[in-house]
Design an enzyme around this catalytic site. Structure first.
Site, mmCIF file in Angstrom:
data_model
loop_
_atom_site.group_PDB
_atom_site.id
_atom_site.type_symbol
_atom_site.label_atom_id
_atom_site.label_comp_id
_atom_site.label_asym_id
_atom_site.label_seq_id
_atom_site.Cartn_x
_atom_site.Cartn_y
_atom_site.Cartn_z
ATOM 1 N N ALA A 62 0.858 -1.185 0.000
ATOM 2 C CA ALA A 62 0.000 0.000 0.000
ATOM 3 C C ALA A 62 0.894 1.235 0.000
ATOM 4 O O ALA A 62 2.058 1.159 0.395
ATOM 5 C CB ALA A 62 -0.875 -0.012 1.246
ATOM 6 N N GLY A 101 0.398 -5.231 0.608
ATOM 7 C CA GLY A 101 -0.714 -5.168 -0.338
ATOM 8 C C GLY A 101 -0.303 -5.636 -1.726
ATOM 9 O O GLY A 101 -1.148 -6.097 -2.508
ATOM 10 N N GLU A 104 -0.604 -9.274 -1.544
ATOM 11 C CA GLU A 104 -2.044 -9.577 -1.483
ATOM 12 C C GLU A 104 -2.663 -9.490 -2.883
ATOM 13 O O GLU A 104 -3.554 -10.259 -3.228
ATOM 14 C CB GLU A 104 -2.748 -8.599 -0.527
ATOM 15 N N GLU A 124 3.971 -5.672 7.003
ATOM 16 C CA GLU A 124 3.060 -4.743 7.687
ATOM 17 C C GLU A 124 3.354 -4.631 9.175
ATOM 18 O O GLU A 124 3.240 -3.546 9.776
ATOM 19 C CB GLU A 124 1.595 -5.188 7.505
#
Ligand code: 3H9
Length: 653
Positions: A62, A101, A104, A124
């Protein structure tokens, strides 16, 4: 504005390319671009979709700069659900670091391929977060519970080969990734491969006790870190709930973490670390000098650790000692350290042998004639250091960088004994130097831009977090320890016990309480330094009477089996009534009325002592910026990253 995501048809494959330098982070524009592209692919002639990235890496996560700002749809979980819902097979092609992310995104695809050098994982937790876009629910469905918990709670990336082993990657592509992945996607279509939605896989089999084991380990290793606890809960939810219910648990946990002060502190440190590597007044095009081989003066614990730091990055080292005996002792310690790394699985035997072969020893300074950099790491005797620098000035080639690892001494005075003060600076490593990440780079008054820029770049190469400090006694970190140590002594005299102070600070998050740190470092070090000073320069006697009395009673710290605590053969500390007596006697001598002191007061006064000195360091221009001070304390002094460093913490109060 053009989108950072491109979509094009290559034969029967719809290719989505993300191009968002430097790390292809999932900014709002990237999320929107991915959503638009996957929707386009549903309507066109493509038979499968390939997601790949330009530049050095697949999506590295992210966009952390967006955290804490107003949210802009589409959110990543929705984008990834759309990718997974694609009615045409989606293939992700990974290179560089597919993280957070980014990984992911790959897990939402139906097939994954990667180059052998790719790394994948969920960092994270290092930001006080957990995967928040299905990672805690999809990973266990592919890799099982244990592998998922290890990957997500450690934050450490794994290699593409390891990811294949645990079922997270399907195919390794040698050679050019983009063309190789296209060929693979076409072959999948040709073989009739269907969409494979990870969220539709059954909940993984598990042994319920595994979660208790992880909770207990986390309570020991990462005390109080809420992200760690949430990770276990979210992965557990993958085993007891439907995918749709599990992602709700994950989402709530992610938002709790994102809004926590812990994540704010850790995100501050993430950016502070990167900012610290930049020197504001250095021109961007400052030429760098090549550093292919280095010399290290001194084969003690410090010199050996410094030599290993260079060798571990593939840089050849010549270590200088005063006698063959001392040299063999130093090389022997290095040998043992490498053996230990192999035993603990940190290095393969081959890698350890390679590193070891890069370190040679000598007792002759003439062997430093060709090195590009020398780091002097002998004990803290300013005259000895000056003698060594005179010798180095005589033997080293023009352009060689001469660095001192001094923790306190005046780098300008050391530079002044050479005819090339512009080539001299401080490289202050922290012990054990091959493990500790912090490097204070001390910029002397005459240090040239090229020398400073070269050492900052070199620090990154040897995987250190470098912070620039100006010249002053103790530089940034040790200078701040001085008032901190004095406050500890006042607290002892006023009524706190060593164990109360240590426990209060450790519960607050410090890796080690101050008295245990003093015992570890050795109480005799400060004692000797004070003995060398006239009384009027020793400062307030209240700030050193107790440690002086302890040293005079033979209590030098851990090394003598006793200091502020007594130590057993495993170096475990026990409070000692004899120390309490010494403290009481000193308090009486100074006429201090003892009182009960709260843990809160202990923490407040000790942190305030660091912050006050930090402000002076900033005002004097010793540190470039307040966040650099935070980096020094988090990476060098066991200050909790989840508090963001002393200056950040003070700014939040
Ligand atoms: C996440 O993904 C949450 C999701 O699960 C759920 C969401 C709903 N964002 O480190 P470098 C910048 S959380 C924004 O020097 P390297 C960095 O600040 C995220 N910026 O390069 C620097 O900027 P500058 C999980 C980022 O080659 C520049 O890129 N992912 C981000 O040594 C170069 O960085 C992570 O935690 C980012 N995500 O190392 C991965 N990442 O030049 C974090 C980097 O202005 N990133 N920047 O100083 C890394 O670990 C390293 O940057 C990486 C490259 C290994 C990728």
């Amino acid at each position: 504005m053009s989108s950072p995501v491109r979509y094009e048809l290559k034969g029967n494959i719809g290719v989505i390319t993300v191009n968002n330098p430097p790390v292809n982070a999932l900014s709002h524009a990237v999320r929107q671009g991915l959503l638009d592209a996957i929707n386009t692919a549903q309507r066109d002639a493509s038979e499968a979709v390939l997601i790949c990235c330009e530049g050095n890496t697949f999506i590295a996560g992210a966009d952390i700069t967006e955290f804490g700002k107003p949210f802009k749809a589409p959110g990543l979980p929705d984008v990834l659900d759309s990718i997974e819902a694609s009615k045409k097979p989606v293939v992700a092609a990974l290179h560089g670091t597919a993280l957070g992310g980014g990984f992911e995104t790959a897990l939402a695809a139906h097939y994954r391929c990667a180059v052998p050098a790719a790394k994948v994982g969920f960092p994270e937790v290092n930001l006080g977060l957990l995967p928040g876009a299905g990672g805690t629910q999809r990973t266990p469905r592919l890799a099982g519970i244990k592998a998922s918990l290890d990957l997500i709670t450690s934050g450490a990336p794994i290699s593409a080969a390891q990811a294949v082993d645990i079922g997270l990657i399907d195919e390794i592509i040698e050679g050019d990734l983009r063309s190789g992945a296209l060929v693979w996607a076409k072959s999948l279509v040709a073989s009739g491969a269907q969409v494979r939605r990870t969220s539709e896989l059954p909940a993984p089999q598990h042994d319920a006790s595994i979660f208790d084991g992880y909770r207990a380990a986390i309570a020991r290793r990462a005390r109080g870190q809420i992200a760690q606890e949430h990770i276990v809960t979210a992965v557990e939810a993958a085993t007891t709930m439907s995918y749709q219910e599990g992602v709700l648990v994950e989402r709530k946990a992610f938002m709790d973490c994102l809004n926590s002060p812990q994540s704010a502190g850790m995100r501050h440190i993430f950016f502070a670390e990167r900012q610290a590597s930049k020197v504001d007044d250095l021109p961007k095009d400052t030429p760098l000098r090549p550093v292919r081989n280095v010399g290290v003066i001194g084969g003690g614990t410090m010199g050996g650790g410094i030599a290993m730091s260079f060798a571990n990055a593939g840089i050849a080292v010549t270590m200088i000692e005063i006698s063959d005996e001392a040299l063999q002792r130093g090389l022997g310690i290095i040998e043992k350290n490498y053996e230990g790394s192999v035993k603990r699985g940190k290095l393969s035997e081959d890698d350890a042998a390679n590193c070891r072969s890069l370190i040679s020893g000598s007792t002759d300074y003439a062997d430093l004639a060709d090195v590009d950099l020398v780091v002097e790491a002998v004990f803290e005797d300013p005259e000895l250091k000056k003698t060594i620098f005179r010798k180095l000035d005589g033997v080293c080639k023009p352009g060689a960088i001469l660095a001192t690892n001094t923790s306190y001494q005046d780098v300008d005075a050391i530079a002044a004994v050479t005819k090339r003060p512009e080539d001299v600076l401080g490289m202050h490593f922290f012990s054990p130097a091959h493990i500790m990440k912090l490097l204070e780079v001390v910029r002397g008054a005459k240090t040239s831009d090229a020398v400073l820029a070269t050492v900052m770049a070199l620090a990154k190469k040897i995987r250190k977090v470098a912070v620039v400090s100006g010249v002053c006694y103790g530089f940034i970190g040790n200078r701040m320890l001085n008032p901190y140590g004095k406050t500890v002594q006042l607290l002892l005299l006023e009524g706190a016990s060593p164990q109360q102070i240590d426990t209060a600070m450790e519960n607050w998050g410090m890796a080690m309480g101050p008295l245990r740190v003093f015992d570890l470092a050795g109480l005799d070090v400060g004692y000797k330094a004070r003995q060398a000073l006239p009384d009027d320069q020793k400062g307030d006697p209240k700030s050193y009477r107790v440690p002086d009395l302890l040293v005079e009673a033979g209590r030098l710290g851990q090394k003598s089996g006793a200091g502020f605590y007594t130590y057993d053969e495993n170096r475990a500390p026990t409070p000692d009534p004899a120390v309490d007596k010494v403290i009481l006697a000193a308090a009486k001598e100074f006429g201090i009325a003892r009182r009960s002191i709260s843990d809160e007061e202990i923490v407040d006064r000790l942190i305030a002592s660091l912050v006050d000195e930090g402000r002076k360091i900033l005002d004097e221009g010793i540190a470039q910026r307040s966040s650099d001070i935070d980096v020094v304390y988090v990476y060098g002094y066991g200050f909790p990253a989840s508090r963001g460093g002393p200056m950040f913490y003070a700014g939040q109060k």
